[in-house]
Write an enzyme that holds these catalytic residues in place. Structure first.
Site, PDB file in Angstrom:
ATOM      1  N   CYS A  49       0.836  -1.253  -0.090  1.00 52.07           N
ATOM      2  CA  CYS A  49      -0.115   0.106   0.049  1.00 52.07           C
ATOM      3  C   CYS A  49       0.878   1.369  -0.012  1.00 52.07           C
ATOM      4  O   CYS A  49       2.110   1.272   0.641  1.00 52.07           O
ATOM      5  CB  CYS A  49      -0.630  -0.054   1.077  1.00 52.07           C
ATOM      6  SG  CYS A  49      -2.171   1.194   1.024  1.00 52.07           S
ATOM      7  N   ASP A  51       0.445   3.817   1.781  1.00 52.77           N
ATOM      8  CA  ASP A  51       0.311   4.144   3.233  1.00 52.77           C
ATOM      9  C   ASP A  51       1.683   4.500   3.622  1.00 52.77           C
ATOM     10  O   ASP A  51       2.415   3.675   3.584  1.00 52.77           O
ATOM     11  CB  ASP A  51      -0.241   3.170   3.894  1.00 52.77           C
ATOM     12  CG  ASP A  51      -1.010   3.731   5.460  1.00 52.77           C
ATOM     13  OD1 ASP A  51       0.099   4.024   6.094  1.00 52.77           O
ATOM     14  OD2 ASP A  51      -2.214   3.855   5.523  1.00 52.77           O
ATOM     15  N   ARG A  53       2.577   4.555   6.442  1.00 52.67           N
ATOM     16  CA  ARG A  53       3.025   3.769   7.783  1.00 52.67           C
ATOM     17  C   ARG A  53       3.903   2.365   7.465  1.00 52.67           C
ATOM     18  O   ARG A  53       4.200   1.764   8.330  1.00 52.67           O
ATOM     19  CB  ARG A  53       2.048   3.585   8.710  1.00 52.67           C
ATOM     20  CG  ARG A  53       1.384   5.093   9.118  1.00 52.67           C
ATOM     21  CD  ARG A  53       0.040   4.958   9.639  1.00 52.67           C
ATOM     22  NE  ARG A  53      -0.848   4.597   8.981  1.00 52.67           N
ATOM     23  CZ  ARG A  53      -2.265   4.434   9.008  1.00 52.67           C
ATOM     24  NH1 ARG A  53      -2.668   4.378  10.179  1.00 52.67           N
ATOM     25  NH2 ARG A  53      -3.062   4.104   8.264  1.00 52.67           N
ATOM     26  N   HIS A 105      -2.754  -4.380   4.897  1.00 45.20           N
ATOM     27  CA  HIS A 105      -2.622  -3.936   6.212  1.00 45.20           C
ATOM     28  C   HIS A 105      -3.888  -3.493   6.910  1.00 45.20           C
ATOM     29  O   HIS A 105      -4.950  -3.159   6.442  1.00 45.20           O
ATOM     30  CB  HIS A 105      -1.624  -2.751   6.279  1.00 45.20           C
ATOM     31  CG  HIS A 105      -2.133  -1.380   5.962  1.00 45.20           C
ATOM     32  ND1 HIS A 105      -2.538  -0.514   6.616  1.00 45.20           N
ATOM     33  CD2 HIS A 105      -2.132  -1.112   4.666  1.00 45.20           C
ATOM     34  CE1 HIS A 105      -3.013   0.635   5.748  1.00 45.20           C
ATOM     35  NE2 HIS A 105      -2.761   0.152   4.453  1.00 45.20           N
ATOM     36  N   CYS A 108      -6.464   0.154   6.951  1.00 46.15           N
ATOM     37  CA  CYS A 108      -6.431   0.665   5.642  1.00 46.15           C
ATOM     38  C   CYS A 108      -7.471   1.760   5.144  1.00 46.15           C
ATOM     39  O   CYS A 108      -8.644   1.123   5.274  1.00 46.15           O
ATOM     40  CB  CYS A 108      -6.122  -0.581   4.555  1.00 46.15           C
ATOM     41  SG  CYS A 108      -5.740   0.041   2.966  1.00 46.15           S
TER      42      CYS A 108
END
Lengths: 214, 227
Positions: A49, A51, A53, A105, A108
């Site tokens: 992703c 993302d 993090r 994850h 999400c």
């Protein structure tokens, strides 16, 4: 996290970070960059992703050069997406990676959005359509779960499995699986714990944590 | 691996390289917990990255590691040769989400010298499935043919194409409605073009003139009206 640069310009902050990285790396191994400049031979293609993090190389405690990476919204592999297909083609046919990982994850944003009916704008509606389709197909299973976090985690898993199904049909993956035993793996990263988990797929051939496509 | 191992050996090797990731991940999670016990709890509350990074899939350029950023600080898209193609829903979804939903302040397109994708696009060869994707780089060459044809040193020409490719992708980003409209309202995000060099491990700022280019681009691609 994310507070130390408030006093400085955010761009200076990362350029300074880069200088620190360069000095640290050179100190540890004066030849590090010369070696990297010679080329790459990663073993793993990571599809994850976008993302912020989940920086793959960091959370896997790996070194530059070890993981070839594609990251997009909700780690989704669409059969008709040339962007991801080109990454897979390059990684499998030209770099000859032996393992392909799809990592979803918890928490999400994309999975969460797909669980709701909010209009995300045409671009994102279109991109997340296959994930929303999963929600429709697994309606009863999802409704039986205790809360939205559990539903988001479930849809993240289903999404990883679906991406793997799409990857199994990629011509380069098919060929490499037959010819040299390339394997595909579904993972979920738990943001709240910092931990990777292997997705065990029911009904699939699973050997010592490795899953070989049929 | 040399390619001459017995099948059983290959399996064992694959298992080991696979397991290593999990062992490393566990070690990393423990270290982070020790440094800051609330680290993962804070992260699970959400993300508010300042940056969107569009970089190459190349394994040697993990964006967060080379910029010294922690998890949570940078939203990432990586593809072959850090391209931003106009009709690619994948990258457009990333730009859209980062700009409209996460409200990133900076968008960085980062190329790198020695890029395999750019090299492949300079090669007169049928690359199969990769042809349409790499054609975008050949288009960059065509746009800058006058300049590139003048460079006789192949290595220098290749380096320059890497830089020009970054410029063009920066331009493609500011052609989007999301970036133009958000900029008109807030004066961010700012688009930057960088190149990473393995020779020294440093990022080079190509000094992409965001405001000047935006003005230029909007002569044709203005999408701010009736927004």
């Amino acid at each position: 996290m994310g507070t130390s640069y408030i006093a400085t310009d955010p761009l200076d902050y990362i350029l300074a970070g880069n200088r620190a990285y360069q000095q640290r790396t050179t100190k540890r191994d004066p030849n590090a960059f010369a070696l990297l400049a010679q080329g790459q031979a990663p073993e793993i293609l990571w599809i994850g992703c976008a993302d912020s993090r989940i920086p793959e190389t960091t959370v896997c405690h790996c070194k530059p050069g070890e993981i070839f990476v594609h990251r997009n919204i909700a780690n989704t592999v669409h059969a008709d997406d040339l962007n991801a297909a080109s990454v897979v083609e390059y990684a499998v046919t030209h770099l000859r990676v032996n393992q392909v990982v799809v990592c979803g994850h918890t928490k999400c944003g994309g999975a969460n959005a797909a669980l709701g009916d909010a209009d995300l704008g045409q671009t994102l509606n279109m991109w997340l359509h296959p994930v929303r389709e999963l929600r429709r197909k697994h309606k009863f299973e999802l409704e039986g779960l205790p809360d939205d976090d559990a539903r988001a985690a479930k849809i993240a898993e289903l999404n990883v499995q679906q991406s793997i199904e799409v990857l199994k049909q990629h011509p380069a993956v098919k060929r490499a699986a037959n010819e040299r035993g390339l394997t595909l793996h579904g993972l979920i990263y738990d943001i709240g714990a910092g931990e990777l988990k292997i997705l065990s797929e029911s009904g699939s051939k699973k050997m010592n944590g490795l899953w070989t496509p049929p | 691996m040399t390619g001459k191992e017995e099948p059983k050996e290959v399996r064992k090797y694959l298992q080991q390289s696979h397991d290593r990731i999990f062992e490393n991940n566990k070690k990393w999670a423990e270290e982070m917990q020790k440094k800051n016990p609330a680290f993962f709890k804070d992260l699970s509350a959400g993300q508010s990255p300042e940056y969107l990074w569009i970089g190459c899939s190349d394994s040697r350029i993990p964006a967060e590691a080379i910029t010294g950023l922690d998890p949570g600080e940078m939203f990432i898209h990586r593809n072959i040769a850090n391209l931003v193609c106009n009709v690619d829903l994948n990258v457009m979804a990333v730009v859209n989400y980062a700009v409209r939903h996460l409200k990133v302040k900076h968008i960085v397109v980062c190329g790198h010298y020695g890029c395999g994708g750019v090299k492949a696009a300079m090669t007169p060869k049928d690359m199969g499935l990769l042809n349409p994707w790499l054609r975008n780089i050949r288009d960059v060459y065509r746009l800058h043919q006058a300049e590139l044809d003048k460079i006789t040193d192949e290595a220098k020409k290749y380096d320059r194409l890497v830089e020009l490719n970054v410029y063009e992708q920066c331009r493609n980003i500011i052609k989007t409605a999301a970036v133009q409209q958000c900029w008109a309202e807030n004066e961010y995000p700012v688009v930057h073009g960088w190149v990473f060099g393995f020779a020294d491990g440093l990022l080079k700022d190509l000094k992409f003139d965001h405001e000047g280019q935006l003005k230029e681009i909007q002569k044709i691609y203005d999408l701010t009206k009736d927004a």
